[in-house]
Each structure stands twice: as C-alpha cells, then as structure tokens.
Design a protein around this motif. Sequence first.
Motif, PDB file in Angstrom:
ATOM      1  N   ALA A 262       0.834  -1.203   0.000  1.00 48.85           N
ATOM      2  CA  ALA A 262       0.000   0.000   0.000  1.00 48.85           C
ATOM      3  C   ALA A 262       0.872   1.259   0.000  1.00 48.85           C
ATOM      4  O   ALA A 262       0.571   2.241  -0.700  1.00 48.85           O
ATOM      5  CB  ALA A 262      -0.924  -0.011   1.211  1.00 48.85           C
ATOM      6  N   HIS A 263       1.962   1.249   0.760  1.00 46.11           N
ATOM      7  CA  HIS A 263       2.859   2.399   0.792  1.00 46.11           C
ATOM      8  C   HIS A 263       3.562   2.588  -0.556  1.00 46.11           C
ATOM      9  O   HIS A 263       3.802   3.728  -0.974  1.00 46.11           O
ATOM     10  CB  HIS A 263       3.898   2.231   1.899  1.00 46.11           C
ATOM     11  N   CYS A 264       3.889   1.491  -1.234  1.00 48.99           N
ATOM     12  CA  CYS A 264       4.504   1.602  -2.563  1.00 48.99           C
ATOM     13  C   CYS A 264       3.577   2.354  -3.517  1.00 48.99           C
ATOM     14  O   CYS A 264       4.005   3.246  -4.266  1.00 48.99           O
ATOM     15  CB  CYS A 264       4.812   0.209  -3.125  1.00 48.99           C
ATOM     16  N   LYS A 265       2.316   1.994  -3.483  1.00 53.78           N
ATOM     17  CA  LYS A 265       1.336   2.632  -4.366  1.00 53.78           C
ATOM     18  C   LYS A 265       1.160   4.102  -4.019  1.00 53.78           C
ATOM     19  O   LYS A 265       1.152   4.968  -4.907  1.00 53.78           O
ATOM     20  CB  LYS A 265       0.001   1.889  -4.249  1.00 53.78           C
ATOM     21  N   ASN A 266       1.023   4.419  -2.740  1.00 51.83           N
ATOM     22  CA  ASN A 266       0.775   5.794  -2.327  1.00 51.83           C
ATOM     23  C   ASN A 266       2.002   6.686  -2.493  1.00 51.83           C
ATOM     24  O   ASN A 266       1.873   7.900  -2.686  1.00 51.83           O
ATOM     25  CB  ASN A 266       0.311   5.829  -0.871  1.00 51.83           C
ATOM     26  N   ALA A 267       3.209   6.072  -2.406  1.00 51.03           N
ATOM     27  CA  ALA A 267       4.436   6.860  -2.565  1.00 51.03           C
ATOM     28  C   ALA A 267       4.799   7.083  -4.019  1.00 51.03           C
ATOM     29  O   ALA A 267       5.716   7.860  -4.325  1.00 51.03           O
ATOM     30  CB  ALA A 267       5.591   6.172  -1.840  1.00 51.03           C
ATOM     31  N   GLY A 268       4.102   6.398  -4.930  1.00 52.29           N
ATOM     32  CA  GLY A 268       4.372   6.570  -6.353  1.00 52.29           C
ATOM     33  C   GLY A 268       5.645   5.922  -6.819  1.00 52.29           C
ATOM     34  O   GLY A 268       6.278   6.374  -7.790  1.00 52.29           O
ATOM     35  N   VAL A 269       6.051   4.836  -6.161  1.00 49.22           N
ATOM     36  CA  VAL A 269       7.255   4.105  -6.574  1.00 49.22           C
ATOM     37  C   VAL A 269       6.838   2.739  -7.113  1.00 49.22           C
ATOM     38  O   VAL A 269       5.744   2.256  -6.818  1.00 49.22           O
ATOM     39  CB  VAL A 269       8.230   3.925  -5.380  1.00 49.22           C
ATOM     40  N   PRO A 270       7.678   2.095  -7.923  1.00 50.52           N
ATOM     41  CA  PRO A 270       7.324   0.772  -8.459  1.00 50.52           C
ATOM     42  C   PRO A 270       7.055  -0.225  -7.338  1.00 50.52           C
ATOM     43  O   PRO A 270       7.730  -0.214  -6.301  1.00 50.52           O
ATOM     44  CB  PRO A 270       8.568   0.371  -9.265  1.00 50.52           C
TER      45      PRO A 270
END
Length: 426
Positions: free
Chosen positions: A356-364
Amino acid sequence: MPTKTTSASADEPRRPRKSRRTRANNEGSIFPYKNGWAGYVWVTTPEGKRTRKWTYGKTREETHEKWLKLHEQARKGPVATKHETVGAFLRRWLTEVVEPNREPTTYVAYEPLVRLYLIPGLGKKRLDKLTVRDVQAWLNTLPTLCTCCDQKKDHKRPEGKRRCCAIGKCCQSYPARYTIIGIRRTLRAALSHAIREELISKNVAALTTLPSTTKTKKKRLQIVWSVDEARRFLEHVRDDPLYAAYVLILVLGLRRGEVLGLAWDCVDLEGEEIHIARQLTRVGGQLLHRDKVKIDDSPTSLPLLGLCISALKQRREVQDQAREKAGDRWKDSGLVFTTRYGTPIEPRNFNRAFEAHCKNAGVPRIRVHDTRHTCASLLAALDVHPRVAMRILRHSQISVTMNVYTQIASPETRKALYKLNQSLDG
C-alpha cells in the motif's frame, strides 16, 4: 515372483541336485527355470539381513549377465530386495526425514510440490528403476502443463462458479520457471537421501536439464529501486509507526522475518550495533519465533548507521506511547515492532502495508524481500565505507561488494537523505 527370504519356499525355483558342489558357499547359482533361466545371489540388505536376491532371463547368457551385476552390487555394499515406488518413498521421506529434522518452512515448501506434481507425475514408477530419461521427459512436459486442468482446480468449485477448465475453456495456468526449479530441487533432495539409505546408486534428478519456459502468467515485477525511489518511499512513510522497520530492510538489508523477530535486547543503540538472532514467521497456521537465522555463518551483529539509530529511537518512543495508551491490554513480547497492544505483527499484514505504501508513494511495486537488492545502492549514497558495507551485505569477499556497490546517487538525493536523517534527530 519368488519370495525373497532365507528359508526355502514352495514358490522358489528348485535347483537341480548335483553330485558335487561346483560353487563356493554363498556364491549363488544359475539354473533352468520354467521357460527360461533363474539365478540368485546372497546379499546383505540395508537392514543387515542376509537373503537371496533373484534374477531371471530367457537365456542363460542374459541371466548370467544380470547375475554378475548382482554380484558386483553385493560386493560394493548392501542391496535392497524390496523396492518402493517413487510416491511411497517421497511420502516416507517427508514424514520421517523432512518434517522432524528440517525447518518448518522447508517442509511447507516441499510438501505441496511432492503432493501436486511429483507424486502424480512420477509416483507410480519404481524407485530403483527411475531413469534420467524418465525424469527429463516428465520435466519437459511441465512448461505446457495447465495446473488447473491437471489438478482439477476449477472442478472443485461449485457448479455455478466454474469458469475455465471445467467448462472446456483452458485457462493455460502454466507453472512458473521458479516452480519448475523447485520441483527438480525437491526431487534431487529426496533422491540424495535415497542414496544415503543405499536404495539407489545415483541421483538421476541431478543429471537432468531444466526445460526452457517461454509462457508466463504475470508480468515480472521490478526487483530493485533506485536510490531516489528508495528515498521517496522513506519520506512517504516518515510518520508511519513501522518507519524504523522499513529503514532496516532498506539500509541493512534485513529480511522480513528478521525485522519482525527483532527484540529490544538485541539492539544496542549506544554501541551502535544490532544482533540478528531470531526470525518471526508463520508456518502451517502457527506464528513461530525461531532462534535461528537463515544463514548460519552470517555475522552475529551488524553496525547501526545514523539513519537506523534515529529511526529506532523514534520507534521506542512510539511504542512507549502505545503501551501507555493500551494499559492493561498491553502484552509485553519484548519485540521492537508490535501491534498497538504489544503482540507480534502478522507477516502478511506487513506485506500488505508495504504494498500500500509503494502505491501511495508513487514508486514501483516490489516485494519486501526485493528491498535487499536496493541496500547496496543506499549504502553508497550514505557514504558508507565499502568495508562496512561488506559486513552489512554479508559478503565473504570485498570484490563481491564492490561489484554491487556502484550506483552513485545525485547530490540532490544525498542532501535529501541527510535531511531525512537530521529531521529525525531534530
């Protein structure tokens, strides 16, 4: 087939009586039997018993050749007279060898591969008759084998919810290459144990070649972040209660189980060291806190960098606040990373939070385990000396460290990382 015992049996071929002995004691014999020839050799079984091992042929020459091979086997060591099928041996190997003597995660990894692939594919063959050609021919079929059709996954769904193989629409659910590698590795491990039990003479699985797999079900995920992507991720989770856990898996390359199993008595903030001694993992429905790390010869301690020390100090403050708020509901586990009530964190929940943090941070989106590949780049960006990086990355040679210690971060990225560290100290 005659009964293989030391005593005479009504079913055994009767050797014609001779006027004088032509062979030495326990040498065995060859004689006419029914429409061909029969022979036997006295052997010692793996259990230590002396018994006769029989061989048959249509001609005396054929039987004599088999008889000589039996003599050679008997000369080298124990000879099995009762042979299991591959399926029976694999079940016994899992139950008597793997489950009681290996790590629970090893059994969980082996068991489905044995049950779903090896036993249906090779289980009916006799263990001592299994050949390289048998295993190779079967391995070659795996890349084009729809596991849904073969294991009848769609058939097990309620009739109204069947959507592919059960209604004639093959979903082409082919096994991934990593699955095929695991299947051969499991069979090779089992046959190695069969050699130790002196049931077979060679490991045919080790002589096979992995088939090429061109069909894939999913697009392969990126397995590494750049330094800038790692920085953006850390900045995004700056205020998350598990921020220190994300710092440790990125900067020190710790595994998920090592982070979640980390206890405060293994953290020395004044000495700037962290001891890796335990893992937390869920196996077979049970949450296990094991006192053994994956690599037995890995260092007992790792140096703590400034970013890690600041993050752990912040984590201790967050946990103290949670303990005070929970009151009597707090359960002290001694772990660094816990829920708001002090209980261990479920490993799958950690994975979900990370994604979820990957998605919200805009990283792959990458797996938690893949953060280890980013560790070397972050260490270089933080100006960590290669010798220290070698210890953190757990490399045995400095040349290996230098090969992966090559990504140079931009000055802007370096400044952002130092700013992140200073904001924690401040």
